[in-house]
Scaffold this active site. Sequence first.
Site, PDB file in Angstrom:
ATOM      1  N   THR A  23     -19.374  17.659   4.059  1.00  0.00           N
ATOM      2  CA  THR A  23     -20.323  18.241   5.009  1.00  0.00           C
ATOM      3  C   THR A  23     -21.721  18.369   4.405  1.00  0.00           C
ATOM      4  O   THR A  23     -22.720  18.216   5.110  1.00  0.00           O
ATOM      5  CB  THR A  23     -19.840  19.617   5.507  1.00  0.00           C
ATOM      6  N   HIS A 118      -5.923   8.691   4.618  1.00  0.00           N
ATOM      7  CA  HIS A 118      -6.202   8.348   6.015  1.00  0.00           C
ATOM      8  C   HIS A 118      -6.960   7.045   6.169  1.00  0.00           C
ATOM      9  O   HIS A 118      -7.534   6.779   7.217  1.00  0.00           O
ATOM     10  CB  HIS A 118      -6.953   9.500   6.691  1.00  0.00           C
ATOM     11  N   CYS A 126      -6.735  -5.359  12.401  1.00  0.00           N
ATOM     12  CA  CYS A 126      -6.206  -5.816  13.686  1.00  0.00           C
ATOM     13  C   CYS A 126      -4.846  -5.176  13.935  1.00  0.00           C
ATOM     14  O   CYS A 126      -3.964  -5.206  13.065  1.00  0.00           O
ATOM     15  CB  CYS A 126      -6.087  -7.340  13.688  1.00  0.00           C
ATOM     16  N   CYS A 129      -2.272  -8.677  14.166  1.00  0.00           N
ATOM     17  CA  CYS A 129      -1.889  -9.465  12.989  1.00  0.00           C
ATOM     18  C   CYS A 129      -2.147  -8.752  11.671  1.00  0.00           C
ATOM     19  O   CYS A 129      -1.826  -9.286  10.599  1.00  0.00           O
ATOM     20  CB  CYS A 129      -2.612 -10.809  12.997  1.00  0.00           C
ATOM     21  N   CYS A 151      -9.988  -9.273  17.581  1.00  0.00           N
ATOM     22  CA  CYS A 151      -9.714  -9.942  16.310  1.00  0.00           C
ATOM     23  C   CYS A 151     -10.096 -11.414  16.418  1.00  0.00           C
ATOM     24  O   CYS A 151      -9.714 -12.104  17.369  1.00  0.00           O
ATOM     25  CB  CYS A 151      -8.244  -9.802  15.949  1.00  0.00           C
ATOM     26  N   CYS A 154      -6.553 -13.603  15.946  1.00  0.00           N
ATOM     27  CA  CYS A 154      -5.454 -13.643  16.927  1.00  0.00           C
ATOM     28  C   CYS A 154      -5.836 -13.071  18.287  1.00  0.00           C
ATOM     29  O   CYS A 154      -5.027 -13.131  19.224  1.00  0.00           O
ATOM     30  CB  CYS A 154      -4.233 -12.901  16.376  1.00  0.00           C
ATOM     31  N   SER A 193      -8.485  22.118   5.675  1.00  0.00           N
ATOM     32  CA  SER A 193      -7.865  23.208   6.433  1.00  0.00           C
ATOM     33  C   SER A 193      -6.375  23.316   6.140  1.00  0.00           C
ATOM     34  O   SER A 193      -5.743  24.316   6.489  1.00  0.00           O
ATOM     35  CB  SER A 193      -8.066  22.977   7.934  1.00  0.00           C
TER      36      SER A 193
END
Length: 248
Positions: A23, A118, A126, A129, A151, A154, A193
Site C-alpha cells: 500500500t 496467487h 490462456c 491451452c 489467445c 488457440c 488479513s
Amino acid sequence: MRDLAAWVDAGGVVALTGAGVSTDSGIPDFRGPDGVWTRDPEAMKLSSIEHYVADPQVRRRAWQERLRNPAWTAEPNPAHHALVDLERAGKLTAVVTQNIDGLHQQAGADPAKVIELHGTLSQTECLGCAERRPMPDTLARVSAGDPDPACLSCGGLLKSATISFGQAMDLATLEAAATAAMGCDVFLAVGTSLTVHPAAGLVDVARKAGAMVVIVNAAQTPYDAVADMVVREPIGEVLPRLAAASST
C-alpha cells in the site's frame, strides 16, 4: 520489539506478505477501509473465475483495470527493501507472498526465494491451452482496440496469470510454501488479513512445526490470539527497524 529483533537476528525467518506491504507503493488493498472491494463491491467479480469466464463485460472491464493497474508504475517501498536486506544478511530464507505485483523481485529479492501464491500480473495465461505470454504484449492489443483479446495460439480466453476465486492453485507452489513454513524458526505474517486460505493456513503449519509466529498488521486477524507477538505499528517502519537491528 526487542524480543522480535532478537528472534529475527537469530535467522530462519519466513515472511508471508499481503496487500498491506504494497500500500505504501500506491497499490490499494482489497478489504481495508479504503480497499478496492470496499469502495466497489462489484469489482469482486473481476477476481471470480466463474464471472470472468461467463461474462464478456466482466472480462472487458478486467482488461481495462489491468491496463491502468498501479503496479506498472509502482516502486518498492521501505518494507520491500527491508526484506531484501534481511535476505542478504542471511536471516530471511523465503518470502511467501499473496501479492501479484512483483515488487519483492523489483526490490532485489532473489526470485528463487519468492513464492508467489496467487501468481503474477506480469504474464497472461490462456484458460484453454495454458500458454503464457508477457502481459505487456497483450495490453498493447487492448490499447490498440481489442477489448477482450483471445489467445493467439488457440483462440481461448486469456486472463492474467493470477489465481482467481474458484480457480485451482498451483500444487507445486503450495508445496513450496508449506515446506518453507515447516522449516522456519520465525514465521512473520506482514500486511495480510489472514482470512484467505490456503495462505492463512500457513500460520498453523508454522506453529505446529514449532516456529514463533509474529503478525504485523494494522487490523486484527483471526490468528492474533495464537501469535507469539502482534505488532500494530506501520509496516514501513517495523521492517526497516528489524533489518537495521540485524545488520549491527
